[in-house]
Write a protein that holds these residues in place. Structure first.
Motif, short mmCIF file in Angstrom:
data_model
loop_
_atom_site.label_atom_id
_atom_site.label_comp_id
_atom_site.label_asym_id
_atom_site.label_seq_id
_atom_site.Cartn_x
_atom_site.Cartn_y
_atom_site.Cartn_z
N LYS A 86 0.84 -1.21 0.00
CA LYS A 86 0.00 0.00 0.00
C LYS A 86 0.87 1.25 0.00
O LYS A 86 0.52 2.25 -0.62
CB LYS A 86 -0.95 0.00 1.19
CG LYS A 86 -2.06 -1.03 1.02
CD LYS A 86 -3.00 -1.05 2.20
CE LYS A 86 -4.06 -2.14 1.99
NZ LYS A 86 -4.94 -2.27 3.14
N TYR A 105 -8.69 8.57 -9.28
CA TYR A 105 -8.71 7.24 -8.68
C TYR A 105 -9.16 6.18 -9.68
O TYR A 105 -8.58 5.10 -9.78
CB TYR A 105 -9.64 7.22 -7.45
CG TYR A 105 -9.15 8.05 -6.30
CD1 TYR A 105 -8.22 7.53 -5.40
CD2 TYR A 105 -9.60 9.34 -6.10
CE1 TYR A 105 -7.77 8.28 -4.32
CE2 TYR A 105 -9.15 10.10 -5.04
CZ TYR A 105 -8.23 9.57 -4.15
OH TYR A 105 -7.78 10.31 -3.10
N LEU A 109 -6.77 3.21 -10.98
CA LEU A 109 -7.17 1.82 -10.77
C LEU A 109 -7.11 1.03 -12.07
O LEU A 109 -6.63 -0.11 -12.09
CB LEU A 109 -8.58 1.77 -10.16
CG LEU A 109 -9.08 0.44 -9.61
CD1 LEU A 109 -8.16 -0.08 -8.52
CD2 LEU A 109 -10.49 0.58 -9.07
N CYS A 116 -2.55 -2.50 -7.85
CA CYS A 116 -3.71 -2.39 -6.96
C CYS A 116 -4.13 -3.78 -6.47
O CYS A 116 -4.42 -3.97 -5.29
CB CYS A 116 -4.88 -1.71 -7.69
SG CYS A 116 -4.60 0.05 -8.00
N VAL A 121 -6.53 -4.12 -3.47
CA VAL A 121 -7.45 -3.05 -3.80
C VAL A 121 -8.13 -3.37 -5.13
O VAL A 121 -7.45 -3.62 -6.13
CB VAL A 121 -6.69 -1.70 -3.92
CG1 VAL A 121 -7.60 -0.61 -4.39
CG2 VAL A 121 -6.07 -1.34 -2.59
N THR A 122 -9.47 -3.37 -5.13
CA THR A 122 -10.21 -3.68 -6.36
C THR A 122 -11.25 -2.63 -6.71
O THR A 122 -11.80 -2.65 -7.80
CB THR A 122 -10.90 -5.05 -6.24
OG1 THR A 122 -11.76 -5.03 -5.09
CG2 THR A 122 -9.88 -6.17 -6.10
N THR A 123 -11.54 -1.72 -5.77
CA THR A 123 -12.57 -0.71 -6.02
C THR A 123 -12.03 0.69 -5.74
O THR A 123 -10.98 0.84 -5.09
CB THR A 123 -13.79 -0.94 -5.09
OG1 THR A 123 -13.38 -0.75 -3.73
CG2 THR A 123 -14.39 -2.33 -5.27
N GLY A 126 -11.96 1.35 -2.08
CA GLY A 126 -10.84 0.59 -1.51
C GLY A 126 -9.51 1.28 -1.78
O GLY A 126 -8.63 1.31 -0.91
N LEU A 127 -9.36 1.86 -2.98
CA LEU A 127 -8.15 2.59 -3.32
C LEU A 127 -8.01 3.84 -2.45
O LEU A 127 -6.94 4.12 -1.92
CB LEU A 127 -8.15 2.98 -4.81
CG LEU A 127 -6.98 3.81 -5.31
CD1 LEU A 127 -5.66 3.07 -5.10
CD2 LEU A 127 -7.17 4.17 -6.77
N ALA A 130 -7.00 2.69 1.02
CA ALA A 130 -5.62 2.22 1.07
C ALA A 130 -4.65 3.39 1.03
O ALA A 130 -3.66 3.43 1.79
CB ALA A 130 -5.33 1.28 -0.11
#
Length: 165
Positions: A86, A105, A109, A116, A121-123, A126-127, A130
């Motif tokens: 992260k 973002y 992503l 990611c 991190v997938t969304t 979430g990003l 993080a």
């Protein structure tokens, strides 16, 4: 180690008293402070020449200043944090430049999906989370380093004061 209560009372009285020093007499003021510090070490039964004396006295004083602090150790629960990944993601995000319209973002992503994914991190939320966590951890690391440097400076000054005697 057996502590003599009379000695403790005598040291406590010396530690808690005020000392008057002429305004421009820094040498005498330094000597008074050095003696005061040595009395504190002796009050807590710490060898004033011990290399870990500062950490030991800090432990005694911190417990008195913050009596509600408790260290509770537990086994890790759930997924392990990908802190290093992260932090790496944060540095990539801070250096990321895009001319595309829309959320930075969202584009980050899409453009850095592998990095990611490695950080879990997938969304977009979430990003954001993080990156926020990585920023907080970096701030804590900096503050810890600054505190350590301040402690080292105090210790060095104390050593210089002792050498000047």
């Amino acid at each position: 180690m057996k502590v003599d209560p009379k000695r403790q009372i005598t040291l406590l009285k010396r530690i808690n008293r005020s000392v008057i020093v002429p305004a421009n007499d820094t040498r005498r003021a330094d000597a008074v402070v050095a003696a005061w510090i040595n009395d504190i070490f002796r009050y807590y039964d710490i060898d004033p020449t011990s290399p870990e004396r500062w950490e030991r006295v800090f432990g005694f004083l911190a417990v008195r200043a913050f009596p509600d602090f408790r260290l509770i150790q537990s086994a890790p629960v759930g997924l392990q944090k990908a802190t290093a990944k992260k932090a790496e993601l944060l540095s990539k995000f801070e250096g990321y430049q895009t001319r595309k319209r829309g959320s930075k973002y969202k584009h980050f992503l899409a453009d850095h999906a592998a990095a990611c994914g490695a950080a879990g991190v997938t969304t977009i939320p979430g990003l954001k989370g993080a990156i926020g966590n990585a920023k907080r951890e970096r701030k804590i690391e900096r503050e810890t380093l600054e505190l350590r440097q301040a402690i080292n400076a105090i210790q060095a000054q104390h050593q210089r004061n002792l050498a000047d005697r």
